[in-house]
Design a protein around this motif. Structure first.
Motif, mmCIF file in Angstrom:
data_model
loop_
_atom_site.group_PDB
_atom_site.id
_atom_site.type_symbol
_atom_site.label_atom_id
_atom_site.label_comp_id
_atom_site.label_asym_id
_atom_site.label_seq_id
_atom_site.Cartn_x
_atom_site.Cartn_y
_atom_site.Cartn_z
ATOM 1 N N ILE A 1 0.852 -1.195 0.000
ATOM 2 C CA ILE A 1 0.000 0.000 0.000
ATOM 3 C C ILE A 1 0.880 1.236 0.000
ATOM 4 C CG2 ILE A 1 -1.675 1.310 1.375
ATOM 5 C CD1 ILE A 1 -2.640 -1.402 2.490
ATOM 6 N N ASP A 2 0.521 2.231 -0.804
ATOM 7 C CA ASP A 2 1.212 3.519 -0.744
ATOM 8 C C ASP A 2 0.504 4.341 0.331
ATOM 9 O OD1 ASP A 2 2.535 5.834 -1.034
ATOM 10 O OD2 ASP A 2 2.113 6.107 -3.169
ATOM 11 N N TRP A 3 0.990 4.150 1.560
ATOM 12 C CA TRP A 3 0.282 4.690 2.720
ATOM 13 C C TRP A 3 0.034 6.189 2.630
ATOM 14 C CZ3 TRP A 3 -1.904 1.525 6.101
ATOM 15 C CH2 TRP A 3 -1.460 0.177 6.106
ATOM 16 N N LEU A 4 1.089 6.938 2.260
ATOM 17 C CA LEU A 4 0.968 8.400 2.298
ATOM 18 C C LEU A 4 -0.005 8.910 1.234
ATOM 19 C CD1 LEU A 4 4.685 9.334 2.956
ATOM 20 C CD2 LEU A 4 2.759 9.594 4.517
ATOM 21 N N THR B 1 -0.005 22.365 16.721
ATOM 22 C CA THR B 1 1.023 23.009 15.888
ATOM 23 C C THR B 1 1.827 21.995 15.075
ATOM 24 O OG1 THR B 1 2.580 22.907 17.693
ATOM 25 C CG2 THR B 1 1.286 24.902 17.525
ATOM 26 N N SER B 2 1.303 20.764 14.884
ATOM 27 C CA SER B 2 2.031 19.757 14.098
ATOM 28 C C SER B 2 2.361 20.319 12.715
ATOM 29 C CB SER B 2 1.165 18.508 13.898
ATOM 30 O OG SER B 2 0.679 18.080 15.117
ATOM 31 N N PHE B 3 3.614 20.221 12.358
ATOM 32 C CA PHE B 3 3.998 20.771 11.064
ATOM 33 C C PHE B 3 5.071 19.915 10.377
ATOM 34 C CE2 PHE B 3 6.837 23.445 8.520
ATOM 35 C CZ PHE B 3 5.941 23.898 7.564
ATOM 36 N N ALA B 4 6.163 19.625 11.106
ATOM 37 C CA ALA B 4 7.318 18.976 10.482
ATOM 38 C C ALA B 4 6.953 17.630 9.863
ATOM 39 C CB ALA B 4 8.422 18.787 11.521
ATOM 40 N N GLU B 5 6.133 16.834 10.563
ATOM 41 C CA GLU B 5 5.763 15.516 10.047
ATOM 42 C C GLU B 5 5.015 15.645 8.725
ATOM 43 O OE1 GLU B 5 5.007 16.681 12.987
ATOM 44 O OE2 GLU B 5 5.801 15.366 14.555
ATOM 45 N N ILE B 6 4.200 16.722 8.627
ATOM 46 C CA ILE B 6 3.415 16.923 7.408
ATOM 47 C C ILE B 6 4.308 17.472 6.288
ATOM 48 C CG2 ILE B 6 1.507 18.245 6.407
ATOM 49 C CD1 ILE B 6 0.233 18.155 9.248
ATOM 50 N N TYR B 7 5.127 18.411 6.628
ATOM 51 C CA TYR B 7 6.002 19.064 5.642
ATOM 52 C C TYR B 7 6.924 18.047 4.988
ATOM 53 C CZ TYR B 7 9.556 22.249 3.779
ATOM 54 O OH TYR B 7 10.410 22.914 2.958
ATOM 55 N N GLY C 1 -3.832 16.703 -2.511
ATOM 56 C CA GLY C 1 -4.782 17.813 -2.499
ATOM 57 C C GLY C 1 -4.577 18.582 -1.198
ATOM 58 N N THR C 2 -5.645 18.679 -0.421
ATOM 59 C CA THR C 2 -5.504 19.321 0.891
ATOM 60 C C THR C 2 -5.849 18.331 2.000
ATOM 61 O OG1 THR C 2 -7.750 20.108 0.749
ATOM 62 C CG2 THR C 2 -6.009 21.619 0.049
ATOM 63 N N ALA C 3 -5.665 17.027 1.724
ATOM 64 C CA ALA C 3 -6.106 15.993 2.660
ATOM 65 C C ALA C 3 -5.393 16.050 3.995
ATOM 66 C CB ALA C 3 -5.925 14.607 2.044
ATOM 67 N N THR C 4 -4.162 16.538 4.025
ATOM 68 C CA THR C 4 -3.444 16.615 5.304
ATOM 69 C C THR C 4 -2.995 18.034 5.615
ATOM 70 O OG1 THR C 4 -1.414 16.010 4.185
ATOM 71 C CG2 THR C 4 -2.610 14.225 5.261
ATOM 72 N N THR C 5 -3.669 19.015 5.001
ATOM 73 C CA THR C 5 -3.321 20.410 5.295
ATOM 74 C C THR C 5 -4.003 20.826 6.586
ATOM 75 O OG1 THR C 5 -3.116 20.929 2.945
ATOM 76 C CG2 THR C 5 -3.430 22.780 4.446
ATOM 77 N N ASN C 6 -3.233 20.945 7.630
ATOM 78 C CA ASN C 6 -3.806 21.470 8.884
ATOM 79 C C ASN C 6 -3.516 22.963 8.966
ATOM 80 O OD1 ASN C 6 -1.123 21.518 9.502
ATOM 81 N ND2 ASN C 6 -1.314 20.467 11.476
ATOM 82 N N LEU C 7 -3.941 23.601 10.036
ATOM 83 C CA LEU C 7 -3.844 25.056 10.123
ATOM 84 C C LEU C 7 -2.398 25.559 9.996
ATOM 85 C CD1 LEU C 7 -6.137 26.918 10.072
ATOM 86 C CD2 LEU C 7 -6.135 27.005 12.565
ATOM 87 N N PRO D 1 -3.528 9.193 3.765
ATOM 88 C CA PRO D 1 -2.610 10.252 4.215
ATOM 89 C C PRO D 1 -2.818 10.663 5.673
ATOM 90 C CG PRO D 1 -4.233 11.107 2.670
ATOM 91 C CD PRO D 1 -4.386 9.618 2.657
ATOM 92 N N LEU D 2 -4.091 10.905 6.062
ATOM 93 C CA LEU D 2 -4.323 11.406 7.410
ATOM 94 C C LEU D 2 -3.995 10.327 8.448
ATOM 95 C CD1 LEU D 2 -5.150 14.078 8.563
ATOM 96 C CD2 LEU D 2 -7.479 13.222 8.796
ATOM 97 N N THR D 3 -4.350 9.069 8.123
ATOM 98 C CA THR D 3 -4.017 7.957 9.022
ATOM 99 C C THR D 3 -2.506 7.892 9.224
ATOM 100 O OG1 THR D 3 -5.842 6.815 7.979
ATOM 101 C CG2 THR D 3 -4.439 5.505 9.430
#
Lengths: 366, 310
Positions: free
Chosen positions: B163-166, B241-247, B255-261, B170-172
């Motif tokens: 599976i291509d997890w990301l 404030t999670s950011f680095a893991e997403i970046y 798309g914007t599936a894992t775009t948090n604030l 993505p959110l999981t």
């Protein structure tokens, strides 16, 4: 039938033997005291009765049923802890009824029990408070209430009064005694305080170094100690121990006691001399309680002249500290007849009440 | 009479002066902390507030000046902002549930005595010492990767399609990474909580006829209450404030599936160069964080007071 029967019980932690061959049988409604210094194994024994510690050797039976492998909840036992161990998140009412709830008692019955127990302990107005809002004495009342609510076959008390101030301790002591008289349920009470032991117990087990040194009624323990340890532990001020030489033959033995100056010879009662003769030793330790070492009547032949070092008035009695055979001893006198420090006073020994121990084994010989 | 009064006021004034002089060093000693707070918190916050009311887009340098509520209106009508807000809350909630749940289970496990507990405990805490960026890279390249990843190898070994997890979940994936990192923290704090539980309470509850579940429910959980609140408060602030893991992994996508604030604000500033709107979003984030903080601090403060009375 014995409520609790402890047979040949031993306990080891790793290589350390903390309890050695304990044998105690407890009658219905008895108040048994386990008394001893810290580290003598008395709390371990209590925890073994409760099922909080395993038994290495021997057997504990409760109401005729062996409980060696039974978990605490399977034994019909309630315990009062030294640090109360109240549930901090529950109010007094819920603390008291918790054990009943765990045993599936109906709500109405629980309520009635809480009311009854609270009334008995006079804590009715505290029922809705949390333990944090209670004083030490009130907490211990609640802890006792929690044990009472369960109506167990046996109560265990683990130094319940040692955290209270002196005045409260005396009050609670009386209350616990009254409680026992009213409930007539068997109680095992652990303490290191020999006054608590003497005042509360039907029988006392004096423990030391993992062994029961003596098991008996308070009077037996006090008047007839089994060895020097028991004699020294029970009684305040402690018994005087004077090492001395025996003079004379069987049937006519005396002890040599030296006070400030001259030597006095005290003839011993015949029963004592026979037992001493049977033992055979010439040097023994004589044990005399302070109340049996008192200022002598005038002209008494068998008095020891002693120089008083310190005079200690306690109110009802005055204690005199001096030396006999170069060992510190305490004598008792009436406050009205108290000498001053530095005086020389003639002291008489009540030889009928004196006890004798072996110098080395410290066992009682007469 | 009048002269004594003036004399009194004079001495009183002198006393006040002496008192002031005595207190002067305190001011100076406090100054570094106050200056630090000003420079690092108040100034950036004030500037963000100021920019959020300005026309300030680096792609349109000619348009400047006062914007009024325009930036906020743009934000209000931007569906990505709302989805980012939802995703932020989702990450916080799920990660809290997972880390606290798993952390409690692990704490209970490590509270028991077993052979090799010291080593096992050190290993269990290890993820907490991995930096967020490194966490992201490890999971992306060594675990989640559809070709080289450990999970892909595991799937292939079992004869399954990797599976291509990301891309597919993505959110999981993001929640998994953050939870992996923060479970040890929850575990550590809860473990210290467990260790401070008085033994005699457990003994009392056992004699009262409680089984293991009752012990846990009536003694352990209430005792852990305070530390649980601390864990929840600290973790919410970090999860918000999670950011680095997403970046480093999904870059807010697909798309914007894992775009948090935080990531939304970052994109607005450094991809679209719209500093005005991003500042408005940042103010939104501050408000959100404060809502959390107010509730949690009240909760904790209430509990700490209750704890003092204990």
């Amino acid at each position: 039938m014995a409520v609790l029967n402890i047979e040949n019980v031993s306990k080891t932690f790793g290589d350390t033997r903390v309890l050695e061959d304990i044998n105690i049988a407890m009658a219905e409604g008895e108040f048994l005291i386990l008394v001893g210094p810290s580290g003598c194994g008395k709390s371990t024994l209590l925890n073994m009765i409760a099922g909080l510690e395993t038994i290495t050797e021997g057997q504990i039976t409760l109401d005729g049923r062996s409980v060696n492998t039974a978990s605490p909840r399977e034994r019909n036992i309630a315990m009062v802890f030294q640090f109360y161990a109240l549930y901090p998140n529950m109010n007094v009412r819920r603390n008291i009824e918790f054990g009943l709830k765990m045993r599936g008692v109906a709500k109405q019955e629980r309520g009635a029990t809480v009311e009854r127990v609270a009334k008995m302990l006079q804590i009715e107005d505290l029922l809705n408070r949390k333990p944090a809002q209670l004083s030490g004495g009130q907490r211990q009342r609640v802890a006792i209430g929690r044990a009472l609510a369960r109506d167990p076959a046996l109560f265990l008390f683990d130094e319940p009064l040692s955290n209270l101030d002196a005045k409260l301790r005396v009050e609670m002591r009386t209350e616990i005694k009254q409680l026992h008289q009213r409930l007539a349920t068997a109680m095992v009470y652990v303490t290191h305080d020999q006054i608590e032991a003497m005042t509360l117990g039907d029988r006392i087990a004096v423990m030391h170094a993992g062994r029961v040194q003596q098991l008996g009624t308070p009077r037996e323990i006090y008047d007839d100690p089994a060895n020097r340890y028991v004699a020294g532990f029970i009684g305040s001020p402690a018994m005087n121990f004077i090492e001395c030489e025996l003079i004379g033959e069987a049937g006519d033995t005396a002890v040599c006691l030296t006070g400030a100056t001259d030597e006095a010879r005290l003839a011993l009662p015949s029963a004592t001399t026979e037992r001493l003769a049977a033992h055979g030793a010439r040097r023994v330790v004589m044990g005399v309680r302070p109340e049996h070492l008192v200022p002598a009547a005038h002209g008494s032949a068998e008095a020891i002249a002693c120089r008083i070092d310190v005079v200690e008035p306690t109110g009802p009695d005055t204690y005199l500290h001096t030396e006999i055979n170069a060992e510190p001893v305490t004598a008792r006198c009436l406050p009205s007849a108290a000498p001053a420090a530095g005086d020389t006073v003639a002291l008489a020994v009540d030889v009928e009440r004196a006890v004798f121990f072996d110098c080395d084994s410290e066992a009682r010989i007469a | 009479m009048a002269s004594t009064t003036t004399h009194d006021t004079a001495t009183a004034r002198a006393a006040a002066r002496r008192e002031k002089a005595r207190r002067a060093p305190a001011k100076w000693l406090l100054a570094p902390a106050v200056i630090f707070l000003l420079v690092w918190m108040i100034v950036p916050l004030a500037m963000t507030g100021y920019y959020s009311f300005r026309n300030y887009n680096l792609m349109m340098p000619s348009i400047t000046g006062w914007a009024g509520w325009t930036n906020y209106k743009i934000l209000w009508s931007d569906p990505t902002f709302w989805s980012a807000l939802g995703i932020t809350l989702l990450i916080v909630m799920i990660c809290l549930a997972v880390t606290v749940g798993l952390g409690l289970a692990l704490a209970l496990l490590f509270h028991r005595n077993f052979v090799g507990r010291g080593v096992a405990r050190t290993l269990a805490v290890a993820p907490f010492f991995v930096m967020p960026v490194v966490t992201g890279l490890i999971w992306k390249n060594m675990l989640f990767h559809p070709a080289y990843g450990l999970l892909a190898w595991l799937f292939r070994t079992l004869g399954l399609e990797p599976i291509d997890w990301l891309a597919q979940f993505p959110l999981t994936s993001i929640v998994t990474m953050i939870s992996w990192e923060w479970t040890p923290f929850a575990m550590l704090v809860l473990l210290t909580g467990l260790q401070s539980l008085p033994e005699d309470q457990l003994e009392a509850v056992r004699l009262d006829g409680a089984n293991k579940w009752h012990e846990f429910r009536h003694i352990v959980i209430p005792h852990l209450g305070q530390v649980l609140y601390v864990v929840v408060m600290l973790e919410s602030i970090f999860f918000l404030t999670s950011f680095a893991e997403i970046y480093t992994t999904t870059s807010g996508g697909p798309g914007t599936a894992t775009t948090n604030l935080p990531y939304y604000i970052f994109q607005g500033t450094f991809v679209q160069y719209d500093i005005g709107v991003s500042s408005a979003a940042a103010i939104g984030a501050v408000i959100l964080a404060n809502i959390f903080a107010i509730f949690l601090i009240r909760f904790v403060a209430g509990n700490l007071n209750a704890g003092e009375a204990r």
